[in-house]
Design an enzyme around this catalytic site. Sequence first.
Site, PDB file in Angstrom:
ATOM      1  CG  PHE A  23      -1.768   1.260   1.299  1.00 50.31           C
ATOM      2  CD1 PHE A  23      -2.844   1.482   0.457  1.00 50.31           C
ATOM      3  CD2 PHE A  23      -1.431   2.245   2.220  1.00 50.31           C
ATOM      4  CE1 PHE A  23      -3.580   2.661   0.530  1.00 50.31           C
ATOM      5  CE2 PHE A  23      -2.163   3.419   2.306  1.00 50.31           C
ATOM      6  CZ  PHE A  23      -3.233   3.625   1.461  1.00 50.31           C
ATOM      7  CB  ILE A  24       3.372   2.600   2.381  1.00 57.41           C
ATOM      8  CG1 ILE A  24       2.381   2.741   3.540  1.00 57.41           C
ATOM      9  CG2 ILE A  24       4.390   3.747   2.395  1.00 57.41           C
ATOM     10  CD1 ILE A  24       2.990   2.568   4.920  1.00 57.41           C
ATOM     11  CG  ASP A  43       6.396  -6.241  -3.322  1.00 55.50           C
ATOM     12  OD1 ASP A  43       6.185  -7.408  -2.903  1.00 55.50           O
ATOM     13  OD2 ASP A  43       6.004  -5.226  -2.735  1.00 55.50           O
ATOM     14  CB  THR A  47       2.962  -8.900   2.558  1.00 60.72           C
ATOM     15  OG1 THR A  47       4.073  -8.034   2.353  1.00 60.72           O
ATOM     16  CG2 THR A  47       3.343 -10.006   3.520  1.00 60.72           C
ATOM     17  CG  ASP A  73      13.043 -12.374  -1.051  1.00 56.56           C
ATOM     18  OD1 ASP A  73      13.561 -11.596  -0.223  1.00 56.56           O
ATOM     19  OD2 ASP A  73      12.268 -13.282  -0.723  1.00 56.56           O
ATOM     20  CB  SER A 137       7.555  -0.479  12.770  1.00 54.52           C
ATOM     21  OG  SER A 137       6.369  -0.746  13.496  1.00 54.52           O
ATOM     22  CB  SER A 138       4.891   3.286  15.831  1.00 56.66           C
ATOM     23  OG  SER A 138       3.870   2.343  15.584  1.00 56.66           O
ATOM     24  CE1 TYR A 161       7.245  -5.503  11.007  1.00 55.54           C
ATOM     25  CE2 TYR A 161       6.269  -4.192  12.767  1.00 55.54           C
ATOM     26  CZ  TYR A 161       6.700  -4.308  11.458  1.00 55.54           C
ATOM     27  OH  TYR A 161       6.597  -3.246  10.602  1.00 55.54           O
ATOM     28  CE  LYS A 165      10.155  -2.214   9.969  1.00 54.79           C
ATOM     29  NZ  LYS A 165      10.434  -2.269   8.522  1.00 54.79           N
TER      30      LYS A 165
END
Length: 176
Positions: A23-24, A43, A47, A73, A137-138, A161, A165
């Site tokens: 999406f992003i 990509d 996902t 990949d 990522s937050s 995860y 990150k």
Amino acid sequence: MDAIKRFLSKETQTWFLTGAAGFIGSNILEFLLEHNQKVIAIDNLSTGNIKNINKVKSAIDFDVENLSFHEEDICNLEMMIKLMDGSDYVIHQAALGSVPRSIKDPIATHYNNVDGTVNIFHAAAKNKIKRVVYASSSSVYGDHPELPKFEDKVGKVLSPYASSKKCCEVYAESFA
């Protein structure tokens, strides 16, 4: 945003974009193509979805020679070095997301996120890339209760995860 648009209007650059079918990533792809930039889009479609790439292709008017999509990949170091050659900048969006998935399969999360990201950083160094923009990522802020979040106030990391990150952030600092 105006500064970015001014920068892009000065000249056409070549951008290496990972996670382009997400999406992003697909929104970044669209933005770059709309601003007459060349994009090497990567990509592995684990996902991401090829429909996002096709949507970008059909939604905007752009020079078709400005887009090169590769179903590859980021864990394939030799291919990343080869495909990145000639790029000016890297935008690294690719990741195997999902906290629940990471708990179920921490090995795959580490391999894709950490090993793949180190490959991107190494390929960028080999290809003398001007700048790499890494999407973290937050989740790296963990359980620290304060809002808003600040980079110097990190709580306990709560998932594989988040650990992956955070590890990539450390690698980004060392490669910088």
